[in-house]
Scaffold this active site. Structure first.
Site, PDB file in Angstrom:
ATOM      1  N   SER A  64       0.993  -1.389   0.061  1.00 25.61           N
ATOM      2  CA  SER A  64       0.072  -0.041  -0.007  1.00 25.61           C
ATOM      3  C   SER A  64       0.954   1.126  -0.061  1.00 25.61           C
ATOM      4  O   SER A  64       1.639   1.468  -0.865  1.00 25.61           O
ATOM      5  CB  SER A  64      -1.068  -0.089   1.293  1.00 25.61           C
ATOM      6  N   ASP A 281      -6.221   2.285  -2.738  1.00 23.76           N
ATOM      7  CA  ASP A 281      -7.701   1.923  -2.016  1.00 23.76           C
ATOM      8  C   ASP A 281      -7.817   3.183  -1.005  1.00 23.76           C
ATOM      9  O   ASP A 281      -8.750   3.187  -0.317  1.00 23.76           O
ATOM     10  CB  ASP A 281      -7.550   0.535  -1.162  1.00 23.76           C
ATOM     11  N   GLY A 501      -0.922  -0.511  16.757  1.00 23.42           N
ATOM     12  CA  GLY A 501      -0.997  -1.843  16.285  1.00 23.42           C
ATOM     13  C   GLY A 501       0.092  -2.420  16.160  1.00 23.42           C
ATOM     14  O   GLY A 501       0.077  -3.790  16.074  1.00 23.42           O
TER      15      GLY A 501
END
Length: 542
Positions: A64, A281, A501
């Site tokens: 990404s 995206d 995370g």
């Protein structure tokens, strides 16, 4: 399962000693040279998942918006959604297994997930434009083949295109044709239907848009799509990957984080511009005003524009369809206030991460979700879609029928499987054209509250535990009280902290009535985190 073949092939894709990786929201991501064994093993896992759900599974090789040297992989579930959380656990186990344990772990997964070894398996593969992606997708193919799976390699595609293909395949073509042509035809047809209603005499018959493609796959696919689009739409591609590195000083993430235009795109005052991220995206819009001041239009404002449009149409068709917007705690307070108080649309807040937003949005007839970073889409329930298509065909009342037709084309233009920069861009362009809005008028719907994002390094991020969609700290004790007291000092303010995370840092978000106050609040909260949650190194400086 042929254990000799597994041994032989696995040895060709050895795991580097001491490397452990975790499958998260973005799948696996790391430096490309560390991923060969991961790709092979995710090929294995995709075959197991396919047998378990008796459907085609997708594998996308991409990292990404990460730098070009990185790569990654994520699996796509049957309806184009993200991999089921219980299988994220299996992915992590398989990825970190030592060579000699592979066979055992595969057998354990088959047992736990009730995988029928005798079923056929089918996997769709896609990849982005990184130099490492071709070789890595070959490793995926090795993994699929060893376990006797069938595969179709789509080669270079955007992440949302692969999600789309998987959904088409598993709905037996109900969602569309599982080819790139099918994707371009479905979207362009819906887009043309929408904008043909725009009065061509309105002066702005030619709609110009500058698109920063992050030097990634978005450029290739947008230029493939151009012949399908009407000539009234003039899309100019920048950062098309021919000269510069992927995501380097460009792309949606860069523009959002640095609040400035990408390199390689010259902006004239009041021109509409947008940026995709590396795998297309995410999307953000922006422009410069007459004084040269840069304005970012992020995911919150995109969700608001779409919500205004859909709410008007739903009111016109006169059905009792329930619409809601789903956000995370990072959504700007002004957007939440506008949606709830002015537009009177229910807003739900969930934990950070696309899967949480997507899941919540599925609870409504029409669920709009966007992260502030520009990743988002609209979901229509089966019942709502059936109702809308029926009204578009059979409704006698002209106004109602026309409104239903517009909604029907919106359903077809939106990629409901996942956030899709190409699809979202066309949705936005259609809405701006239909409502006759300029980019400045869109931006002026509400004014963002000034905000600041910071991070504090800590010894162990697990000491921070949150609740209420990450807006409230449970542990360490005393931290939430401290934050509450700090927030009381400023007008229109709020602040929250959450553990990252992926690394041992705590992320801090603060907003207030002025930038100065937002900065001061963020700094004071970061000091509280440093002192109460085991900060590392020197205390945060203002």
């Amino acid at each position: 399962m042929d254990s000799e073949a597994l041994k032989k092939y696995s040895a060709l894709h050895p795991k580097p000693a001491g490397l452990t990786l975790q499958y998260g929201t973005a799948g696996f991501r790391a430096k490309a040279e560390q991923l060969d064994h991961i790709m092979f093993r995710m090929g294995l896992l995709a075959v197991l998942r396919s047998k378990a759900v008796v459907s085609t599974i997708g594998i996308m090789v991409t990292a990404s918006h990460n730098p070009e040297e990185d790569n990654g992989v994520k699996l796509v579930d049957p309806l184009g959604e993200m991999l089921h959380p219980s299988w994220e656990e299996y992915a992590t186990q398989l990825a970190n297994a030592e060579e000699q344990e592979l066979q055992k772990i595969i057998s354990e997964i088959c047992q736990k997930a009730a995988v029928n070894q005798h079923k056929d398996a089918s996997v769709f593969i896609g990849r982005d434009t990184r130099p490492s992606s071709k070789k890595l997708s070959q490793s995926v193919i090795d993994g699929i083949s060893v376990l006797g799976g069938q595969y179709h390699d789509y080669g270079l595609v955007t992440t949302p295109q692969l999600h789309y293909m998987v959904c088409c395949q598993n709905t037996q073509g109900q969602y569309g044709k599982a080819t790139l042509e099918g994707y371009y035809e479905k979207l362009s047809k819906a887009f043309m239907e929408l904008i043909k209603q725009v009065n061509s005499g309105s002066g702005e018959s030619q709609r110009r848009l500058k698109v920063d493609c992050a030097n990634g796959i978005g450029a290739l696919k947008l230029s493939e799509m151009e012949p399908y689009l009407p000539k009234e739409v003039l899309i100019h591609l920048y950062n098309d990957g021919t000269k510069e590195k992927l995501n380097h000083l460009c792309g949606a993430d860069f523009v959002k984080v640095h609040q400035k235009p990408p390199r390689g795109l010259d902006m004239k005052p009041n021109e509409r511009c947008c940026s995709f991220d590396g795998d297309a995206d995410r999307i953000v819009y922006y422009y410069k005003d007459a004084t040269g001041h840069f304005h970012l239009i992020d995911g919150d404002k995109i969700a608001t524009l779409i919500s205004i449009f859909l709410k008007e149409l739903l009111a016109k068709v006169g059905q009792t369809l329930k619409m809601a917007v789903v956000q995370t705690a990072y959504a700007n307070g002004s957007s939440t206030r506008y949606l709830e108080e002015t537009l009177k649309v229910p807003v739900h807040c969930v934990k950070t991460g696309v899967k949480h937003l997507h899941h919540k949005a599925q609870e409504f007839d029409v669920g709009v979700y966007f992260e502030a970073n520009g990743h988002g889409t609209v979901l229509f329930s089966k019942a709502a879609e059936t109702k809308i298509r029926q009204l578009a065909k059979e409704e006698k009342d002209n106004e109602k029928r026309e409104a239903a037709k517009v909604l029907e084309n919106m359903i077809d233009l939106v990629n409901q499987t996942v956030g899709d920069a190409v699809s979202d861009m066309l949705v936005i362009e259609a809405i701006l054209a239909l409502k006759g809005l300029t980019v400045q008028q869109w931006d002026a719907i509400y004014t963002d509250l000034p905000n600041r994002l910071l991070k504090v390094q800590v010894a162990d991020r697990r000491v921070i535990d949150t609740t209420d969609a990450e807006r409230h700290v449970v542990t360490p004790l005393g931290l939430q009280e401290k934050i509450d007291a700090l927030v009381k000092k400023y007008k229109l303010s709020r602040a929250f902290v959450r553990p990252s995370g992926t690394e041992d840092v705590v992320r801090i978000y603060a907003e207030a009535d002025t930038q100065e106050n937002a900065d001061a609040l963020a700094h004071e909260v970061s000091l509280a985190v440093y002192h109460l949650a085991g900060g590392k190194g020197t205390p945060p400086q203002p």
